[in-house]
Write an enzyme that holds these catalytic residues in place. Structure first.
Site, PDB file in Angstrom:
ATOM      1  N   ILE A   1       1.142  -2.285  -3.827  1.00  0.00           N
ATOM      2  CA  ILE A   1       1.361  -2.992  -4.633  1.00  0.00           C
ATOM      3  C   ILE A   1       0.358  -3.805  -6.130  1.00  0.00           C
ATOM      4  O   ILE A   1       0.703  -4.232  -7.054  1.00  0.00           O
ATOM      5  CB  ILE A   1       2.017  -4.712  -4.381  1.00  0.00           C
ATOM      6  CG1 ILE A   1       1.187  -5.714  -3.670  1.00  0.00           C
ATOM      7  CG2 ILE A   1       3.142  -4.714  -3.596  1.00  0.00           C
ATOM      8  CD1 ILE A   1       0.844  -6.647  -3.333  1.00  0.00           C
TER       9      ILE A   1
ATOM     10  N   TYR B   1      -6.978  -9.310  10.965  1.00  0.00           N
ATOM     11  CA  TYR B   1      -6.077  -9.185   9.547  1.00  0.00           C
ATOM     12  C   TYR B   1      -5.570 -10.697   9.218  1.00  0.00           C
ATOM     13  O   TYR B   1      -6.764 -11.098   7.896  1.00  0.00           O
ATOM     14  CB  TYR B   1      -5.595  -8.466   9.896  1.00  0.00           C
ATOM     15  CG  TYR B   1      -4.977  -8.452   8.122  1.00  0.00           C
ATOM     16  CD1 TYR B   1      -5.085  -7.852   7.490  1.00  0.00           C
ATOM     17  CD2 TYR B   1      -3.383  -8.333   8.175  1.00  0.00           C
ATOM     18  CE1 TYR B   1      -4.255  -7.406   6.490  1.00  0.00           C
ATOM     19  CE2 TYR B   1      -2.888  -8.890   6.981  1.00  0.00           C
ATOM     20  CZ  TYR B   1      -2.569  -8.569   6.132  1.00  0.00           C
ATOM     21  OH  TYR B   1      -2.412  -8.344   4.914  1.00  0.00           O
TER      22      TYR B   1
ATOM     23  N   LYS C   1      -7.201 -12.849   6.187  1.00  0.00           N
ATOM     24  CA  LYS C   1      -5.985 -13.933   5.286  1.00  0.00           C
ATOM     25  C   LYS C   1      -6.426 -15.377   4.698  1.00  0.00           C
ATOM     26  O   LYS C   1      -6.119 -15.676   4.098  1.00  0.00           O
ATOM     27  CB  LYS C   1      -5.246 -12.826   5.329  1.00  0.00           C
ATOM     28  CG  LYS C   1      -4.755 -11.479   5.165  1.00  0.00           C
ATOM     29  CD  LYS C   1      -4.727 -11.362   3.544  1.00  0.00           C
ATOM     30  CE  LYS C   1      -5.390 -10.116   3.356  1.00  0.00           C
ATOM     31  NZ  LYS C   1      -4.993  -9.853   1.991  1.00  0.00           N
TER      32      LYS C   1
ATOM     33  N   SER D   1       4.243   0.160   2.082  1.00  0.00           N
ATOM     34  CA  SER D   1       2.808   0.232   1.219  1.00  0.00           C
ATOM     35  C   SER D   1       2.323   1.480   2.192  1.00  0.00           C
ATOM     36  O   SER D   1       2.807   1.789   3.336  1.00  0.00           O
ATOM     37  CB  SER D   1       2.282  -1.044   0.482  1.00  0.00           C
ATOM     38  OG  SER D   1       1.622  -1.700   2.015  1.00  0.00           O
TER      39      SER D   1
HETATM   40  N1  LIG Z   1       2.549  -4.652   3.105  1.00  0.00           N
HETATM   41  C1  LIG Z   1       2.405  -5.392   2.832  1.00  0.00           C
HETATM   42  O1  LIG Z   1       3.786  -5.351   3.737  1.00  0.00           O
HETATM   43  C2  LIG Z   1       1.699  -6.902   3.030  1.00  0.00           C
HETATM   44  C3  LIG Z   1       2.163  -8.280   2.920  1.00  0.00           C
HETATM   45  C4  LIG Z   1       1.273  -9.271   2.968  1.00  0.00           C
HETATM   46  C5  LIG Z   1      -0.003  -8.554   2.320  1.00  0.00           C
HETATM   47  N2  LIG Z   1      -0.180  -7.689   1.931  1.00  0.00           N
HETATM   48  C6  LIG Z   1      -1.926  -7.652   1.042  1.00  0.00           C
HETATM   49  O2  LIG Z   1      -1.297  -7.594  -0.654  1.00  0.00           O
HETATM   50  C7  LIG Z   1      -2.593  -6.113  -0.832  1.00  0.00           C
HETATM   51  C8  LIG Z   1      -1.933  -5.201  -1.391  1.00  0.00           C
HETATM   52  O3  LIG Z   1      -1.569  -4.351  -0.098  1.00  0.00           O
HETATM   53  P1  LIG Z   1      -0.475  -3.520  -0.257  1.00  0.00           P
HETATM   54  O4  LIG Z   1       0.260  -3.608   0.798  1.00  0.00           O
HETATM   55  O5  LIG Z   1      -0.459  -2.673  -1.562  1.00  0.00           O
HETATM   56  O6  LIG Z   1      -1.576  -1.906   0.593  1.00  0.00           O
HETATM   57  P2  LIG Z   1      -2.032  -0.647   0.241  1.00  0.00           P
HETATM   58  O7  LIG Z   1      -1.026  -0.244   0.091  1.00  0.00           O
HETATM   59  O8  LIG Z   1      -3.121  -0.617   1.367  1.00  0.00           O
HETATM   60  O9  LIG Z   1      -3.018  -0.895  -0.917  1.00  0.00           O
HETATM   61  C9  LIG Z   1      -4.530  -0.724  -1.337  1.00  0.00           C
HETATM   62  C10 LIG Z   1      -5.563  -1.252  -1.865  1.00  0.00           C
HETATM   63  O10 LIG Z   1      -6.058  -1.970  -0.986  1.00  0.00           O
HETATM   64  C11 LIG Z   1      -7.881  -0.712  -1.621  1.00  0.00           C
HETATM   65  N3  LIG Z   1      -8.479  -0.735  -0.979  1.00  0.00           N
HETATM   66  C12 LIG Z   1      -8.641  -0.958   0.279  1.00  0.00           C
HETATM   67  N4  LIG Z   1     -10.414  -0.673   0.996  1.00  0.00           N
HETATM   68  C13 LIG Z   1     -11.266  -1.062  -0.889  1.00  0.00           C
HETATM   69  C14 LIG Z   1     -11.984  -0.562  -1.403  1.00  0.00           C
HETATM   70  N5  LIG Z   1     -12.791  -1.256  -0.175  1.00  0.00           N
HETATM   71  N6  LIG Z   1     -12.753  -1.608  -2.321  1.00  0.00           N
HETATM   72  C15 LIG Z   1     -12.117  -1.561  -3.185  1.00  0.00           C
HETATM   73  N7  LIG Z   1     -10.435  -1.529  -2.665  1.00  0.00           N
HETATM   74  C16 LIG Z   1      -9.543  -1.139  -1.686  1.00  0.00           C
HETATM   75  C17 LIG Z   1      -6.872   0.948  -1.578  1.00  0.00           C
HETATM   76  O11 LIG Z   1      -7.328   1.441  -2.510  1.00  0.00           O
HETATM   77  P3  LIG Z   1      -8.022   3.270  -0.993  1.00  0.00           P
HETATM   78  O12 LIG Z   1      -6.077   3.805  -1.464  1.00  0.00           O
HETATM   79  O13 LIG Z   1      -8.449   3.655  -1.782  1.00  0.00           O
HETATM   80  O14 LIG Z   1      -7.415   2.818  -0.090  1.00  0.00           O
HETATM   81  C18 LIG Z   1      -5.360   0.471  -2.255  1.00  0.00           C
HETATM   82  O15 LIG Z   1      -5.762   0.735  -3.021  1.00  0.00           O
HETATM   83  C19 LIG Z   1      -3.367  -6.540   0.593  1.00  0.00           C
HETATM   84  O16 LIG Z   1      -4.683  -7.537   0.193  1.00  0.00           O
HETATM   85  C20 LIG Z   1      -3.049  -6.626   1.755  1.00  0.00           C
HETATM   86  O17 LIG Z   1      -3.276  -7.970   2.964  1.00  0.00           O
HETATM   87  C21 LIG Z   1       0.188  -6.886   1.754  1.00  0.00           C
END
Ligand SMILES: NC(=O)c1ccc[n+]([C@@H]2O[C@H](COP(=O)([O-])OP(=O)(O)OC[C@H]3O[C@@H](n4cnc5c(N)ncnc54)[C@H](OP(=O)(O)O)[C@@H]3O)[C@@H](O)[C@H]2O)c1
Ligand SMILES: *[C@@H]1O[C@H](CO)[C@@H](O)[C@H](O)[C@H]1NC(C)=O
Ligand SMILES: *[C@@H]1O[C@H](CO)[C@@H](O)[C@H](O)[C@H]1NC(C)=O
Ligand SMILES: *[C@@H]1O[C@H](CO)[C@@H](O)[C@H](O)[C@H]1NC(C)=O
Length: 317
Positions: free
Chosen positions: A47, A201, A205, A236
């Site tokens: 996202i 996790y 959060k 994602s």
């Molecule tokens: N997916 C869901 O259902 C969901 C639900 C609730 C909340 N969220 C929250 O939404 C946010 C975005 O998640 P997403 O679903 O889009 O997941 P995602 O596709 O895994 O994206 C996560 C991003 O965070 C980066 N990241 C991880 N470790 C890092 C570090 N040490 N330094 C800098 N960047 C780092 C990743 O980079 P790399 O590609 O290099 O790993 C990636 O760009 C997160 O905070 C997650 O907790 C997601």
């Protein structure tokens, strides 16, 4: 042949279901961002990347703050192409390294003149240790963003009205902050079973939500406001480091019940852009709507204690 037909029907049904029922509210703000600068952490995928594309389309100068140069630069090309903007920049940031966070902030403050929006989006769902010896999810999801935000606050204040958006999760409802465990293990929980990872996790959060609560109090009287949010359940890359069995079990959920990443970016965009929500600073959003938090997630004493401990853990106190 008939198997293919059944498969086809299922896929089409899932597609329609997701685009009508699962979709959720969209950000309706028409705000343009010409002359504004935005940082989005973890914007090479998921996202975060969709948020970057949307804000770049609105004319913002968008800083992709990502840990991998290779993935960040690949995303840079995609975001530029899909937004039609060349005001997009990659800057290396590893939230699991306080040295990297400090060096990112230094470079940013030296090379850029504004900061209007800080979007703390990056997140990991994986056990391990950061470079600084903290639990991975606590270190990256909370401490890295805590330090980053603090290092950029003066710039945000100077550019007000400005905003900080903290991407949390509804899983904070199952979290707790065990200060004894934090003191002894520098982590929010030990263990690495699938269930342990989920709890830890969720704890990280909850830290995002408590951080946002305390930040709003500390920002009273400035022109900086802040918001936390649940983006929805999204298909994602977040589960990439879980077991293949776990990932397999997510497939039907992804197909039917999870938002795609464009849909998943809408509440972040709402908090970043919607006019008039400033009085809701410190609050929590979901489906582009402000939501009540349970008492535990807006506990004044816990959020203050977490803030002070976080300051000590990153040498700010
Ligand atoms: N997916 C869901 O259902 C969901 C639900 C609730 C909340 N969220 C929250 O939404 C946010 C975005 O998640 P997403 O679903 O889009 O997941 P995602 O596709 O895994 O994206 C996560 C991003 O965070 C980066 N990241 C991880 N470790 C890092 C570090 N040490 N330094 C800098 N960047 C780092 C990743 O980079 P790399 O590609 O290099 O790993 C990636 O760009 C997160 O905070 C997650 O907790 C997601
Ligand atoms: C999101 O809000 C819209 C409009 O208010 C509503 O129709 C939809 O059911 C909500 N979705 C969720 C998942 O809460
Ligand atoms: C906040 O912004 C408004 C409008 O730009 C300005 O008039 C006011 O002085 C600012 N307040 C602070 C504390 O910077
Ligand atoms: C996490 O998953 C990604 C993608 O599958 C992989 O490249 C990376 O090495 C994994 N990290 C760990 C620590 O397992």
């Amino acid at each position: 042949m008939s198997l293919l037909l059944v498969l086809g029907v299922v896929v089409v049904a899932a597609y329609i279901f997701r685009h009508i029922v699962v979709k959720g509210k969209s950000c309706t703000s028409k705000v343009k961002l010409h002359g504004k600068t935005v940082i989005i952490t973890g914007s090479n995928t998921g996202i975060g990347k969709e948020t970057a594309i949307d804000l770049a389309k609105r004319g913002a100068r968008v800083i992709l703050a990502c840990r991998s140069r290779q993935r960040g630069e690949a995303a840079l090309e995609d975001v530029k192409r899909e937004s039609g903007s060349n005001q997009v920049v990659f800057m290396q940031l590893d939230l699991g390294s306080q040295k990297s966070v400090r060096s990112f902030a230094e470079t940013f403050l030296k090379t850029e003149s504004r900061l209007d929006l800080l979007i703390n989006n990056a997140g990991v769902y994986m056990q391990g240790r950061t470079e600084d010896g903290l639990g991975m999810m606590f270190g990256v999801n909370h401490i890295g963003h805590f330090l980053l935000t603090n290092l950029l606050l003066d710039r945000l204040k100077a550019c007000g009205p400005s905003r900080v958006v903290n991407v949390a999760s509804m899983t904070h409802n199952w979290g707790n902050v065990d200060f004894d465990c934090l003191n002894t293990h520098k982590a929010l929980g030990v263990g690495s079973s699938a269930l342990d990872v989920f709890w830890i996790y969720s704890n990280s959060k909850l830290c995002n939500v408590l951080f946002n609560h305390e930040l709003a109090k500390r920002l009273k009287g400035t022109n900086v406001t802040c918001y936390s949010l649940h983006p929805g359940a999204i298909n994602s890359d977040l589960a990439r480091n879980t077991s293949s069995l776990f990932q397999l079990s997510l497939t039907p959920l992804n197909l039917f019940f999870f938002k795609n990443t464009v849909q998943g970016a809408q509440t972040t965009l709402h908090c970043a852009l919607q006019e008039g929500i400033e009085p809701l600073s410190g609050r929590y959003f979901s489906n582009c709507t402000v939501r009540e938090l349970y008492a535990r997630a807006k506990d004044d004493a816990a959020s203050k204690k977490l803030w002070e401990l976080s300051e000590r853990m990153c040498g700010l106190a």
